[in-house]
Design a protein around this motif. Structure first.
Motif, short mmCIF file in Angstrom:
data_model
loop_
_atom_site.label_atom_id
_atom_site.label_comp_id
_atom_site.label_asym_id
_atom_site.label_seq_id
_atom_site.Cartn_x
_atom_site.Cartn_y
_atom_site.Cartn_z
N TYR A 1 41.73 32.63 37.15
CA TYR A 1 42.94 33.46 37.05
C TYR A 1 44.17 32.64 37.40
O TYR A 1 44.26 32.05 38.45
CB TYR A 1 42.85 34.65 37.98
CG TYR A 1 42.05 35.77 37.40
CD1 TYR A 1 42.63 36.64 36.48
CD2 TYR A 1 40.72 35.93 37.73
CE1 TYR A 1 41.89 37.66 35.94
CE2 TYR A 1 39.98 36.96 37.19
CZ TYR A 1 40.57 37.83 36.30
OH TYR A 1 39.84 38.85 35.76
N GLY A 2 45.11 32.65 36.51
CA GLY A 2 46.37 31.97 36.75
C GLY A 2 47.42 32.70 35.94
O GLY A 2 47.30 33.90 35.70
N ALA B 1 29.84 35.76 36.22
CA ALA B 1 30.81 35.35 35.20
C ALA B 1 32.19 35.61 35.75
O ALA B 1 32.43 36.68 36.31
CB ALA B 1 30.60 36.12 33.90
N PHE B 2 33.05 34.62 35.63
CA PHE B 2 34.41 34.83 36.15
C PHE B 2 35.38 33.90 35.47
O PHE B 2 35.06 32.76 35.15
CB PHE B 2 34.46 34.62 37.67
CG PHE B 2 33.81 33.35 38.15
CD1 PHE B 2 32.45 33.28 38.31
CD2 PHE B 2 34.58 32.23 38.43
CE1 PHE B 2 31.84 32.11 38.75
CE2 PHE B 2 33.98 31.06 38.87
CZ PHE B 2 32.60 31.00 39.03
N CYS C 1 31.73 29.78 44.95
CA CYS C 1 32.80 28.80 44.81
C CYS C 1 33.07 28.52 43.33
O CYS C 1 32.39 29.05 42.45
CB CYS C 1 32.43 27.52 45.55
SG CYS C 1 30.75 26.97 45.22
N HIS C 2 34.06 27.70 43.09
CA HIS C 2 34.37 27.32 41.70
C HIS C 2 33.21 26.51 41.12
O HIS C 2 32.42 25.94 41.86
CB HIS C 2 35.63 26.46 41.66
CG HIS C 2 36.88 27.21 42.03
ND1 HIS C 2 38.12 26.61 42.12
CD2 HIS C 2 37.08 28.51 42.34
CE1 HIS C 2 39.02 27.51 42.47
NE2 HIS C 2 38.43 28.66 42.61
#
Lengths: 190, 394
Positions: free
Chosen positions: A41-42, A37-38, A65-66
């Motif tokens: 981030y921005g 789970a991730f 990866c994304h």
């Protein structure tokens, strides 16, 4: 269950999309599945569009990866529809779950979406009535497991109760469990 | 799956390892670019779960300075940093290694400024590759946890006595939740053993001086000894890995070979990218393609002889660098591997990809395209473009 399930959560900062992505993962872990789970981030700000991701698999997950082609997309805030391309990369047999008081047909029309399955549930209303705050994240987990059959309601309720009971008052724990159950029952699909 | 598995970020996993190690001193800068790793550890300190003297300092330069002082005094010392934090430490990073102080530092690999970026690449620790520290790179949260525990044993080994940095990929590993299996506290305590300081400053009956003036009469000899010490650590890394398997069931060596022995084409990569590459190897192998992967764990010392052995049978190799060496001939990993391969009788075709700077994603499609490029190189028998940039707009 197919080999790897990828879920993308769309919300606005402060609505609990990141928490939902983690809760779904830990509930799957409790069912002996492998998880990741991730969040994306921005420049996170309260109210800004954000994304979070959950991966679930019966075998260890190697990739880092994304998520480009989720098979499940959950939209926590209906005002994101039309602002963010929520169906971007959604697989052909994918599932879209939206927190809205509109019907799945209305959402499909609004997004001009072909194929896939669309589910809607008024998670904000459910949260307002069960928690006293319009936090749609936990009820949407109830809607997700009903729409996809990914996890059983009993094990999700047990896991979330376990996670929450040390941190929150029994009123909040009960409210969340009730919200999950109601969304599980009230979610509509087409 | 075992019930012992928990869902944690890489940062939380390493903080837990540090809690189990229970060092005498942890000195760290508590604000960005520091990560949540130190924040989590500070909770263990506040809850009285460790005996550690936790020193929050005003800069990373001071963090490493405090570590050097505490380690010279005779303590088991740890710290953590990331990106520009490591850059600010730089002067003292060399001093820690040159004084042969077995400090263990957790580094969350993130891009250096400017422009400001908070995401993953390996520019920070590649910049410190010649500092005399042993470098271990981790694919995921589990490896970051396991490497942290092993790093204590490697650093403190009587034939090594050098600092170790343990890397994990910023955000991808450090902030992503993954499955982690912990080792019981007693097993970790027994594995790392009691710290035996050598020549501690606090042993007032045997006074010593650390880091005095050392000019052209002896400086070079001391550097020569340092070069020998880090070379010796390679054997210790393997020994500690073997012993670690007995308490964890997990294997650690100098590098991991994934479907490599019978491969014709292979990728060499560090950290989380290696995980994604494994998935691609699985998929291409299912189609009958002879592809493999070498995931390097130990970058310093660089195990060149073993790498030659592992790679020389290949037809073509792609070396992936998540950092650039501006003005150099390829990235740091490429330079090392290509140089090592010159020792080989048979040199595989080789190509360098600089990728993922500032957290630019590298996915299965990208990695599949690299294996396809290698296939073309094998067919043509030559490399047309030696240094490539992957996934960048040009």
């Amino acid at each position: 269950m197919e080999k790897l399930i990828e879920v993308r959560w769309h919300g606005r900062g402060g609505q609990g999309a990141v928490t939902a992505s983690k809760l779904l993962a830990t509930s799957a872990l409790a069912e002996d599945m492998y998880i990741q789970a991730f969040p994306e981030y921005g420049p996170e700000r309260m109210g800004a569009p954000i994304q979070a991701f959950t991966r679930i698999s019966k075998t260890p997950i190697k990739i880092h990866c994304h998520v480009a082609n989720p098979s499940i997309v959950v939209v926590l805030d209906p005002t994101l529809l039309g602002v963010v391309d929520v169906t971007d990369g959604l697989t052909e047999d994918g599932v879209l779950i939206v927190n809205t008081d509109e019907t799945p047909a209305q959402i499909r029309e609004k997004l001009k979406l072909k194929g896939r399955k669309v589910y809607t549930v008024d998670a904000s209303k459910i949260a307002q009535e069960t928690l006293g705050r319009p936090l749609p994240n936990t009820p949407l987990i109830g809607a997700l497991i009903k729409a996809t059959g990914l996890l059983s309601l009993e094990s999700v309720l047990a896991d979330i109760e376990d996670k929450f009971k040390g941190k929150f008052s029994s009123k909040i724990v009960e409210g969340n469990l009730e919200a999950i159950k109601r969304a599980y029952q009230e979610v509509k699909g087409e | 799956m075992s019930k012992k598995i928990t869902a944690l970020t890489g940062n939380e996993a390493v903080a837990y390892a540090i809690k189990q190690i229970n060092p005498d001193v942890m000195a760290a800068y508590p604000i960005t670019p520091q990560t949540a790793l130190v924040q989590k550890f500070s909770e263990y300190v506040a809850d009285g779960l460790v005996d550690t003297e936790f020193i929050t300092v005003e800069s990373e330069h001071s963090a490493m300075s405090a570590c050097v002082g505490a380690a010279a005094a005779g303590g088991r010392v740890m710290t953590a940093t990331s990106a520009n934090g490591l850059a600010l430490m730089f002067e003292i990073v060399y001093i820690a290694a040159s004084n042969r102080l077995p400090i263990v530092m957790s580094v969350v690999n993130r891009a250096l400024s400017a422009p400001i970026n908070i995401h993953c690449d390996h520019s920070d620790t590649m910049g410190a590759r010649d500092s005399g520290w042993i470098q271990l790179y981790s694919e995921n949260a589990q490896e970051a946890y396991d490497n942290t525990i092993q790093a204590i044993r490697i650093a403190e080994h009587m034939e090594v006595r050098l600092p170790v940095m343990v890397m994990q990929d910023g955000f991808i590993t450090s902030h992503g939740i993954d499955c982690v299996e912990f080792i019981d506290d007693e097993k970790v305590t027994k594995f790392i053993g009691k710290y035996q300081p050598r020549y501690p400053l606090l042993d007032v009956n045997h006074p010593v001086t650390y880091g005095p003036l050392d000019l052209y009469d002896y400086y070079f000899e001391h550097k020569r000894q340092q070069a020998e010490a880090i070379k010796k650590s390679q054997k210790v890394v393997v020994e500690v890995g073997n012993e670690f398997k007995q308490i964890s069931g997990r294997e650690y060596g100098l590098f991991e070979e994934y479907h490599l022995s019978d491969a014709e084409r292979a990728i060499v990569a560090l950290s989380s990218t290696a995980g994604t590459a494994k998935q691609v190897v699985d998929e291409l192998r299912a189609k009958g393609e002879k592809v493999g992967l070498l995931k390097l764990r130990l970058f310093r010392p660089f195990p060149y002889q073993e790498i030659i052995q592992a790679l020389s049978h290949l037809k073509a190799i792609a070396i992936l660098d998540r950092s650039d060496s501006f003005g150099g001939f390829g990235g740091p990993l490429f330079t090392e591997i290509r140089s090592a391969l010159l020792e080989s009788e048979k040199i595989p075709q080789n190509v360098n990809y600089i990728y993922g700077l500032g957290g630019r994603d590298i996915n299965q499609v990208d990695i599949t395209s690299i294996y396809a490029d290698l296939e073309n190189i094998v067919k043509k028998g030559k490399v047309e473009e030696r240094i490539k940039y992957l996934g960048v707009r040009e």
